[in-house]
Design a protein around this motif. Sequence first.
Motif, PDB file in Angstrom:
ATOM      1  N   LEU A  44       0.860  -1.176   0.000  1.00 32.84           N
ATOM      2  CA  LEU A  44       0.000   0.000   0.000  1.00 32.84           C
ATOM      3  C   LEU A  44       0.899   1.229   0.000  1.00 32.84           C
ATOM      4  CD1 LEU A  44      -2.435  -1.189   2.840  1.00 32.84           C
ATOM      5  CD2 LEU A  44      -2.636  -1.584   0.363  1.00 32.84           C
ATOM      6  N   ASP A  45       1.140   1.795  -1.180  1.00 30.13           N
ATOM      7  CA  ASP A  45       2.019   2.950  -1.335  1.00 30.13           C
ATOM      8  C   ASP A  45       1.176   4.221  -1.316  1.00 30.13           C
ATOM      9  OD1 ASP A  45       4.221   1.309  -1.567  1.00 30.13           O
ATOM     10  OD2 ASP A  45       4.269   1.358  -3.744  1.00 30.13           O
ATOM     11  N   VAL A  46       1.189   4.912  -0.175  1.00 33.24           N
ATOM     12  CA  VAL A  46       0.400   6.131  -0.005  1.00 33.24           C
ATOM     13  C   VAL A  46       1.296   7.322  -0.293  1.00 33.24           C
ATOM     14  CG1 VAL A  46      -0.983   7.506   1.598  1.00 33.24           C
ATOM     15  CG2 VAL A  46      -1.033   5.001   1.735  1.00 33.24           C
ATOM     16  N   CYS A  47       0.871   8.166  -1.230  1.00 35.43           N
ATOM     17  CA  CYS A  47       1.636   9.362  -1.579  1.00 35.43           C
ATOM     18  C   CYS A  47       1.563  10.355  -0.426  1.00 35.43           C
ATOM     19  CB  CYS A  47       1.070   9.998  -2.850  1.00 35.43           C
ATOM     20  SG  CYS A  47       1.944  11.515  -3.319  1.00 35.43           S
ATOM     21  N   THR A  48       2.734  10.892  -0.051  1.00 40.45           N
ATOM     22  CA  THR A  48       2.783  11.877   1.033  1.00 40.45           C
ATOM     23  C   THR A  48       3.408  13.194   0.573  1.00 40.45           C
ATOM     24  OG1 THR A  48       4.874  10.949   1.822  1.00 40.45           O
ATOM     25  CG2 THR A  48       2.850  10.136   2.859  1.00 40.45           C
ATOM     26  N   THR A  49       3.438  13.414  -0.732  1.00 42.31           N
ATOM     27  CA  THR A  49       3.951  14.679  -1.248  1.00 42.31           C
ATOM     28  C   THR A  49       2.958  15.788  -0.900  1.00 42.31           C
ATOM     29  OG1 THR A  49       4.963  13.387  -3.008  1.00 42.31           O
ATOM     30  CG2 THR A  49       4.978  15.742  -3.313  1.00 42.31           C
ATOM     31  N   LEU A  50       3.335  17.019  -1.088  1.00 37.68           N
ATOM     32  CA  LEU A  50       2.591  18.171  -0.585  1.00 37.68           C
ATOM     33  C   LEU A  50       1.086  18.128  -0.851  1.00 37.68           C
ATOM     34  CD1 LEU A  50       2.664  20.871   0.873  1.00 37.68           C
ATOM     35  CD2 LEU A  50       3.114  21.966  -1.323  1.00 37.68           C
ATOM     36  N   THR A  51       0.673  17.959  -2.084  1.00 41.50           N
ATOM     37  CA  THR A  51      -0.762  17.994  -2.391  1.00 41.50           C
ATOM     38  C   THR A  51      -1.512  16.897  -1.647  1.00 41.50           C
ATOM     39  OG1 THR A  51      -0.294  18.926  -4.567  1.00 41.50           O
ATOM     40  CG2 THR A  51      -2.465  17.963  -4.246  1.00 41.50           C
ATOM     41  N   CYS A  52      -0.993  15.697  -1.682  1.00 37.81           N
ATOM     42  CA  CYS A  52      -1.655  14.591  -0.975  1.00 37.81           C
ATOM     43  C   CYS A  52      -1.664  14.838   0.527  1.00 37.81           C
ATOM     44  CB  CYS A  52      -0.988  13.264  -1.303  1.00 37.81           C
ATOM     45  SG  CYS A  52      -1.394  12.657  -2.969  1.00 37.81           S
ATOM     46  N   SER A  53      -0.574  15.380   1.048  1.00 40.84           N
ATOM     47  CA  SER A  53      -0.519  15.678   2.479  1.00 40.84           C
ATOM     48  C   SER A  53      -1.552  16.718   2.869  1.00 40.84           C
ATOM     49  CB  SER A  53       0.876  16.174   2.876  1.00 40.84           C
ATOM     50  OG  SER A  53       1.788  15.116   2.822  1.00 40.84           O
ATOM     51  N   LEU A  54      -1.653  17.761   2.065  1.00 39.89           N
ATOM     52  CA  LEU A  54      -2.629  18.810   2.367  1.00 39.89           C
ATOM     53  C   LEU A  54      -4.064  18.287   2.314  1.00 39.89           C
ATOM     54  CD1 LEU A  54      -1.102  21.843   0.447  1.00 39.89           C
ATOM     55  CD2 LEU A  54      -1.202  21.523   2.931  1.00 39.89           C
ATOM     56  N   LEU A  55      -4.286  17.252   1.515  1.00 36.86           N
ATOM     57  CA  LEU A  55      -5.631  16.705   1.362  1.00 36.86           C
ATOM     58  C   LEU A  55      -5.866  15.434   2.188  1.00 36.86           C
ATOM     59  CD1 LEU A  55      -6.082  17.496  -2.407  1.00 36.86           C
ATOM     60  CD2 LEU A  55      -7.208  18.604  -0.475  1.00 36.86           C
ATOM     61  N   THR A 108       1.808  -4.465   3.231  1.00 32.32           N
ATOM     62  CA  THR A 108       2.925  -3.647   3.679  1.00 32.32           C
ATOM     63  C   THR A 108       2.527  -2.209   3.424  1.00 32.32           C
ATOM     64  OG1 THR A 108       4.591  -5.327   3.181  1.00 32.32           O
ATOM     65  CG2 THR A 108       5.363  -3.058   3.318  1.00 32.32           C
ATOM     66  N   LEU A 109       2.664  -1.368   4.427  1.00 35.27           N
ATOM     67  CA  LEU A 109       2.297   0.048   4.329  1.00 35.27           C
ATOM     68  C   LEU A 109       3.550   0.872   4.081  1.00 35.27           C
ATOM     69  CD1 LEU A 109       0.224   2.333   4.640  1.00 35.27           C
ATOM     70  CD2 LEU A 109       0.615   2.231   7.112  1.00 35.27           C
ATOM     71  N   ARG A 110       3.487   1.716   3.044  1.00 36.50           N
ATOM     72  CA  ARG A 110       4.623   2.579   2.734  1.00 36.50           C
ATOM     73  C   ARG A 110       4.153   3.993   2.456  1.00 36.50           C
ATOM     74  NH1 ARG A 110       9.021   0.935  -1.003  1.00 36.50           N
ATOM     75  NH2 ARG A 110       7.595   1.735  -2.561  1.00 36.50           N
ATOM     76  N   ALA A 111       4.946   4.966   2.882  1.00 41.45           N
ATOM     77  CA  ALA A 111       4.745   6.368   2.529  1.00 41.45           C
ATOM     78  C   ALA A 111       5.730   6.654   1.403  1.00 41.45           C
ATOM     79  CB  ALA A 111       5.015   7.265   3.725  1.00 41.45           C
ATOM     80  N   VAL A 112       5.224   7.093   0.254  1.00 41.39           N
ATOM     81  CA  VAL A 112       6.087   7.318  -0.902  1.00 41.39           C
ATOM     82  C   VAL A 112       5.932   8.751  -1.399  1.00 41.39           C
ATOM     83  CG1 VAL A 112       5.989   4.895  -1.587  1.00 41.39           C
ATOM     84  CG2 VAL A 112       4.375   6.512  -2.588  1.00 41.39           C
ATOM     85  N   GLY A 158      -4.010  15.907  -9.078  1.00 41.71           N
ATOM     86  CA  GLY A 158      -5.363  16.417  -9.294  1.00 41.71           C
ATOM     87  C   GLY A 158      -6.438  15.566  -8.652  1.00 41.71           C
ATOM     88  N   ASN A 159      -6.075  14.356  -8.220  1.00 38.21           N
ATOM     89  CA  ASN A 159      -7.038  13.449  -7.596  1.00 38.21           C
ATOM     90  C   ASN A 159      -6.595  13.032  -6.201  1.00 38.21           C
ATOM     91  OD1 ASN A 159      -8.889  13.137  -9.867  1.00 38.21           O
ATOM     92  ND2 ASN A 159      -7.128  12.195 -10.864  1.00 38.21           N
ATOM     93  N   ALA A 160      -5.810  13.883  -5.558  1.00 37.83           N
ATOM     94  CA  ALA A 160      -5.251  13.580  -4.241  1.00 37.83           C
ATOM     95  C   ALA A 160      -6.358  13.488  -3.181  1.00 37.83           C
ATOM     96  CB  ALA A 160      -4.250  14.665  -3.861  1.00 37.83           C
ATOM     97  N   PRO A 161      -6.058  12.698  -2.138  1.00 35.86           N
ATOM     98  CA  PRO A 161      -4.892  11.859  -1.905  1.00 35.86           C
ATOM     99  C   PRO A 161      -4.984  10.545  -2.683  1.00 35.86           C
ATOM    100  CG  PRO A 161      -6.349  11.757  -0.003  1.00 35.86           C
ATOM    101  CD  PRO A 161      -6.957  12.736  -0.973  1.00 35.86           C
ATOM    102  N   VAL A 162      -3.804  10.013  -3.030  1.00 31.88           N
ATOM    103  CA  VAL A 162      -3.759   8.806  -3.856  1.00 31.88           C
ATOM    104  C   VAL A 162      -2.887   7.723  -3.222  1.00 31.88           C
ATOM    105  CG1 VAL A 162      -4.169  10.061  -6.008  1.00 31.88           C
ATOM    106  CG2 VAL A 162      -1.842   9.657  -5.260  1.00 31.88           C
ATOM    107  N   MET A 163      -3.151   6.497  -3.666  1.00 34.96           N
ATOM    108  CA  MET A 163      -2.392   5.330  -3.215  1.00 34.96           C
ATOM    109  C   MET A 163      -2.223   4.415  -4.422  1.00 34.96           C
ATOM    110  SD  MET A 163      -3.446   2.555  -0.248  1.00 34.96           S
ATOM    111  CE  MET A 163      -4.925   1.965  -1.086  1.00 34.96           C
ATOM    112  N   MET A 164      -1.114   3.723  -4.450  1.00 32.06           N
ATOM    113  CA  MET A 164      -0.868   2.745  -5.496  1.00 32.06           C
ATOM    114  C   MET A 164      -0.697   1.379  -4.840  1.00 32.06           C
ATOM    115  SD  MET A 164       1.959   3.141  -8.455  1.00 32.06           S
ATOM    116  CE  MET A 164       2.035   2.013  -9.810  1.00 32.06           C
ATOM    117  N   VAL A 165      -1.345   0.382  -5.422  1.00 30.59           N
ATOM    118  CA  VAL A 165      -1.208  -1.004  -4.970  1.00 30.59           C
ATOM    119  C   VAL A 165      -0.870  -1.798  -6.220  1.00 30.59           C
ATOM    120  CG1 VAL A 165      -2.316  -2.974  -3.868  1.00 30.59           C
ATOM    121  CG2 VAL A 165      -2.946  -0.649  -3.163  1.00 30.59           C
ATOM    122  N   GLY A 166       0.369  -2.315  -6.271  1.00 29.41           N
ATOM    123  CA  GLY A 166       0.824  -2.948  -7.509  1.00 29.41           C
ATOM    124  C   GLY A 166       0.878  -1.887  -8.585  1.00 29.41           C
ATOM    125  N   ASP A 167       0.165  -2.117  -9.691  1.00 32.20           N
ATOM    126  CA  ASP A 167       0.129  -1.092 -10.735  1.00 32.20           C
ATOM    127  C   ASP A 167      -1.238  -0.416 -10.815  1.00 32.20           C
ATOM    128  OD1 ASP A 167      -1.233  -3.230 -11.782  1.00 32.20           O
ATOM    129  OD2 ASP A 167      -0.009  -3.427 -13.574  1.00 32.20           O
TER     130      ASP A 167
END
Length: 161
Positions: free
Chosen positions: A77-88, A115-119, A126-135
Motif C-alpha cells: 500500500l504505497d500512499v503518496c505523502t507529497t505536498l498535495t496529498c498531504s494537504l488533502l 505492507t504500508l509505505r509512505a512514498v 489532481g485526484n489527491a490523496p492517492v495510493m498505489m497497490v501494484g500497478d
Amino acid sequence: MLSQESRAQIEENAKRFPSAKSAILNALYVVQNEEGFVAEDGMQEIAELLGMPYTDVEAVATFYTLFQKQPAGKYRLDVCTTLTCSLLGAEHLIDYLYKKLGIKVDETTPDGMFTLRAVQCLGDCGNAPVMMVGDAYYDNLTPEKLDGILDELRRKAGESG
C-alpha cells in the motif's frame, strides 16, 4: 541467486538498450518480480550481468521508491505523502491504515498480506490523496474507500490462494 530464466531475461533485455546503464531499471524489475524485493545479492548479480560496478545498480535501486529493499506483503500500500496529498489528508489515511491494520509505515501485517509505505509523488495530484497497490491507482481516497479497497484485496487473495 537468480534463476537461469531471469538471468537470461536480463541479458536479452540489455541488448535492446544503448548502454548497460540504460538496462538497470528493467533488470531491477526482473529481480523484484522473481524475488519479491531487491536485495544486495540481486543488485550484485545485475552488476555482474551488465558488467558494471555494484554502486551504479545500487544508486538506481535506492533512488526509486518502487523497488522494495526487503520482503513485503502480498500487497504494498504505497500512499503518496507529497505536498498535495498531504494537504488533502494523506497523513490521516496513513494513521487510519495504521489503526486498521496494526502496522506502521514500512511494516507488514503478521499474515503477510499488506505492507504500508509512505512514498513520494505518484503523479496524480489532481485526484489527491492517492495510493498505489501494484500497478493500480486509487484516488480521492477516504477512510471508507480504503475499507472497500482492503476488502477487495482480501477477497482477491482468498480467490488466488
